[in-house]
Enzyme design. Structure first.
Site, PDB file in Angstrom:
ATOM      1  CB  SER A 113     134.775  19.780  83.292  1.00 46.40           C
ATOM      2  OG  SER A 113     135.623  18.950  82.829  1.00 46.40           O
ATOM      3  N   GLY A 114     135.867  17.980  85.795  1.00 50.79           N
ATOM      4  CA  GLY A 114     137.158  17.601  86.682  1.00 50.79           C
ATOM      5  C   GLY A 114     138.397  17.826  86.128  1.00 50.79           C
TER       6      GLY A 114
ATOM      7  CB  CYS B 101     143.273  20.497  58.572  1.00 52.04           C
ATOM      8  SG  CYS B 101     143.284  20.489  56.847  1.00 52.04           S
TER       9      CYS B 101
ATOM     10  CB  ALA C  87     131.474  20.571  81.487  1.00 50.08           C
TER      11      ALA C  87
HETATM   12  N1  PLP Z   1     132.714  24.200  78.555  1.00 49.93           N
HETATM   13  C1  PLP Z   1     133.959  24.880  78.587  1.00 49.93           C
HETATM   14  C2  PLP Z   1     134.104  26.342  78.677  1.00 49.93           C
HETATM   15  C3  PLP Z   1     135.030  24.207  78.204  1.00 49.93           C
HETATM   16  O1  PLP Z   1     136.343  24.631  78.307  1.00 49.93           O
HETATM   17  C4  PLP Z   1     134.627  22.729  78.145  1.00 49.93           C
HETATM   18  C5  PLP Z   1     135.988  21.874  77.680  1.00 49.93           C
HETATM   19  O2  PLP Z   1     136.920  22.008  76.787  1.00 49.93           O
HETATM   20  C6  PLP Z   1     133.564  22.310  78.134  1.00 49.93           C
HETATM   21  C7  PLP Z   1     132.639  23.005  78.217  1.00 49.93           C
HETATM   22  C8  PLP Z   1     133.363  20.676  77.884  1.00 49.93           C
HETATM   23  O3  PLP Z   1     133.885  19.916  79.020  1.00 49.93           O
HETATM   24  P1  PLP Z   1     134.224  18.381  79.215  1.00 49.93           P
HETATM   25  O4  PLP Z   1     135.378  17.982  78.651  1.00 49.93           O
HETATM   26  O5  PLP Z   1     134.089  18.015  80.704  1.00 49.93           O
HETATM   27  O6  PLP Z   1     132.776  17.589  78.610  1.00 49.93           O
END
Ligand code: PLP
Length: 770
Positions: free
Chosen positions: A218-219, A347, A81
């Site tokens: 995102s896969g 942390c 993504a």
């Molecule tokens: N957008 C959302 C809402 C997400 O939850 C994430 C991943 O945590 C991403 C984007 C980024 O995805 P990727 O890990 O495939 O780059």
């Protein structure tokens, strides 16, 4: 170094962090392996091996169209993504340059709760491409729903609008139709990206029936491997390739395709599209799972608050906070009980809230203590049942250490005893429990720990002997006063001075320098109050020790609660309006006269997880302190040097506001996880210190270490360990271990610094040993 195949999950792990990433479905893994082994061709090759590979690519693309409802437009395979987001944003910004828009003050709008990939990418490319737009967050309401009025007001000036279908922290979903109406009625042409990562498999998508221009997927959020994703681009939307090269993906995204990843998506999309397959559960089933989990959470955490409204959230995410418990407490407990959730600050000494919950206006304690529990659309009833059972078992361990209250509290004897350091944002609260006498004192509490203390006291009906500050800055919240008020009759009704010392504490003891000081008893010990002004005019030091014949000899001191007067690696600031460096000079000399050079000093701040120190250690590292103690420096010289030191603090960007901190720690020696067992066999005299908190230890005792001498010494009680084992510093050998290696590292360094000679720790901790 561990071989990869030696890294194994624990048995019976309960994985409830599917919004972070999902496990790979066996069918998806099988498809990827089959492709790697047998269909390894390059889809661009024209021979038969290539043609077979191309078939996988093409069929997956049509399946992607089917499951996303993208009947037209482009479907492009990406690495995930984040790449889809880059591509969408670059495409939109590049087009805005070509279009020569005449917006005087262009904006780039994004939802305030968007994944960081969105605002950071907007800011980055806005700058790199010299767009000159203002990147503006669209506010959300307390339910996390985007402010449509705000969009209506700003859409006309927008070059791009970025929203998300469902939030990754809370599961809150947006009404896409309503958003479309407001966006399009105010700006029909603005480019609109909807991050669909958390939606696929949970929400029906019909992309081509909307005016969404870009939709990244995102896969690895849907049971595929990491490194594969899909980007939908609307037919009419402008497009700029983010990766140029060999012209793959019809020139839209170059680079040889990740065919094993694409094959795994193929398997997943087939299951998703197959109405007769029940791998992906119905909405009703997912709702029932959520109810089942929420019922158990409500039962075990009486103080639970959900940070989102279930009615506007996907069923697969539960985001909650528990009053009086930090996110870290819950995370660590769950992790020990093999339940993987996310939340809490990674942390150790800085507390970080959630920007998503902050944007929703949730209170600070909710934001800082939030836990996200997320299952997936392919979770099974068995998994949810196991999760519920694991949560019940885990939380009973927490009840036993008085972190939460339960009906069972009256009938058990808490293990809590002695000195504990509670840390919040590098501020130390010291809690001393005398288990036999059922008495407790609390020194330098911060408001955030009020509920934790209240729970502890109620849990075992402790009598609170004192709730004290070592000093008070004018602007500071009076946490001790809040606690005293809250405790009501659990504390003696009394009059207190401004630091919480009882006005009726009439006992006087004689200190080693002959001075008299007011004292109160806790069990068999006495807590003595000594004025040590300098950092502020009201600063005091409390000293805990055993008084004999009315005298507190310096050797009979257990702990010195020095506030900010003496810190680990420094001396408290003396440049406030209420400071006085001459007085500080006298206070240091007084402390040196009434304590022992080996007395354990417990300061009000601990910026680097060092826990405790002694005047002897401090003198070695701090020549100014040593000079004051020896009387080798005049007050005037001290004041001048101290003023220089304080100026440096003022100019440092660090949070070291109340003192001057220098780091000087001997590294401890590592025992790598693969060598631990053989190390323990070779060194049968070694004692293993499990430095996780007692509720974590109880939740999972790591039986395989049973033959060794295994002791639970929670990191928060390491100062007490130092105190109780001061005679074992040269003879005994210790291996510290914890969950990830962070706390065992801190424990080992503290022990080394405090003079323990044979100390080891296990980097990677139980995560890599088991
Ligand atoms: N957008 C959302 C809402 C997400 O939850 C994430 C991943 O945590 C991403 C984007 C980024 O995805 P990727 O890990 O495939 O780059």
């Amino acid at each position: 170094m561990l071989k990869l195949t030696d890294i194994q999950p624990q048995q019976n792990e309960v994985y409830l962090d599917n919004n972070a990433t999902t496990p790979v479905l066996p069918q998806a893994a099988e498809a990827a392996i089959h492709t790697m082994n047998l269909c390894y061709g390059n889809p661009s090759s024209s021979h038969m091996t290539g043609i077979r590979a191309k078939y996988i690519l093409d069929t997956t693309r049509s399946l992607a169209r089917q499951v996303t409802g993208a009947t037209n437009g482009e479907i492009i395979f990406t690495s995930g993504a984040t790449e889809g987001i880059q591509t969408s944003i670059i495409s939109a910004l590049n087009a805005s340059r070509d279009n020569n828009h005449n917006i005087a003050k262009p904006v780039l709008l994004y939802g305030a709760t968007e994944h960081k990939a969105v605002p950071e990418t907007l800011k980055h490319w806005n700058q790199m491409l010299n767009i000159g737009a203002e990147v503006v967050a669209i506010p959300v309401d307390s339910n996390g729903i985007l402010d449509q009025q705000f969009i209506a007001e700003h859409a006309a000036n927008a070059l791009m609008v970025c929203t998300m279908i469902a939030n990754n922290e809370t599961g809150v979903f947006q009404d896409i139709k309503a958003l479309e109406d407001v966006i399009r009625s105010n700006n029909p042409d603005v480019l609109w990206m909807v991050d669909c990562v958390q939606g696929l498999g949970k929400i029906d998508l019909e992309l081509s029936k909307t005016t969404i221009d870009y939709a990244p997927f995102s896969g690895h959020k849907l049971y595929g491997p990491k490194g594969i994703g899909v980007l939908y681009v609307r037919e009419s939307a402008p497009y700029t390739p983010f990766i140029a090269g060999g012209g793959q993906e019809s020139g839209l995204r170059s680079g040889t395709e990740n065919l094993p990843g694409i094959a795994s998506l193929n398997a997943i999309f087939r299951l998703l599209a197959d109405e007769n397959d029940d791998t992906f559960k119905s909405h009703e089933t997912l709702l029932a799972y959520r109810t089942q989990l929420a019922d158990v959470l409500n039962e075990v955490f009486p103080g639970i608050v959900y940070n989102h409204d279930f009615d506007c959230s996907l069923p697969t995410t539960l985001n909650f906070s528990v009053k009086g418990l930090s996110g870290k407490d819950i995370m660590n407990l769950f992790d020990a009980a093999k339940i993987r959730v996310s939340g809490g600050s990674a942390c150790s000494s800085k507390v970080a809230g959630s920007f998503v919950l902050d944007a929703m206006g949730k209170s600070k304690w909710q934001s800082e203590g939030a836990i996200r529990m997320s299952f997936g659309p392919a979770s099974t009833q068995q998994e949810i049942d196991n999760a519920c059972e694991a949560i019940r078992n885990a939380v009973s361990a927490m009840q036993n250490s008085c972190l939460i209250l339960s009906d069972a509290n009256d009938s058990f004897d808490s293990t809590a005893n002695g000195l504990q350091q509670w840390i919040y944002d590098a501020q130390c609260t010291w809690c001393y429990i005398d288990k036999a006498a059922k008495e407790v004192i609390l020194i330098d509490p911060v408001p955030e720990l009020v509920s934790k203390f209240d729970t502890l006291v109620s849990c075992q009906n402790y009598k609170v002997k004192a709730v004290l500050s070592t000093h008070k800055h004018a602007e500071q919240v009076d946490a001790p006063a809040i606690i005293r008020e809250l405790l009501g009759d659990k504390m003696s009704a009394d009059e207190f001075d401004q630091l919480g010392w009882s006005n009726s504490a009439k006992t006087e003891v004689e200190l080693a320098n002959g001075d008299k000081a007011s004292a109160l008893s806790i069990g068999e010990k006495m807590l003595v109050k000594v004025a040590t002004p300098g950092h502020t005019d009201n600063s005091v030091t409390y000293i805990l020790g055993t008084v004999e014949n009315g005298k507190l000899a310096s050797e009979a001191i257990d702990y010195v609660f020095s506030g900010d007067a003496i810190q680990i690696g420094g001396i408290g600031r003396s440049d406030f309006a209420v400071s006085d460096s001459d007085a500080l000079y006298d206070s240091i000399q007084k402390l040196a006269a009434i304590t022992n050079s080996q007395s354990l000093i417990c300061p009000a701040h601990d910026y680097k997880q060092l826990f405790t120190t002694t005047l002897s250690i401090e003198s070695l590292n701090n020549s100014l302190l040593a000079a004051v103690i020896k009387g080798d420096i005049s007050k005037a010289e001290f004041s001048a040097e101290k003023a220089d030191m304080d100026k440096q603090i003022e100019h440092s960007a660090d949070t070291q506001l109340c003192g001057n901190i220098k780091e000087s720690i001997d590294p401890s020696i590592d025992v790598t996880p693969d060598k631990l067992v053989s190390f323990l066999v070779e060194h049968d005299d070694v004692v293993v210190l499990d430095v996780r908190e007692s509720h974590e230890y109880e939740a999972n005792r790591q039986e395989y270490l049973a033959d060794q001498k295994l002791v639970n010494i929670p990191l928060s009680q390491i100062t007490e360990f130092v105190h109780d084992h001061s005679n074992d510093k040269t003879d005994a050998s210790y291996v510290c271990i914890c969950r990830s290696g962070a706390r065992s590292d801190a424990a080992a360094k503290t022990l080394k610094r405090m003079g323990f000679e044979n100390v080891y720790h296990v980097p990677g901790g139980f995560a890599l040993v088991s």
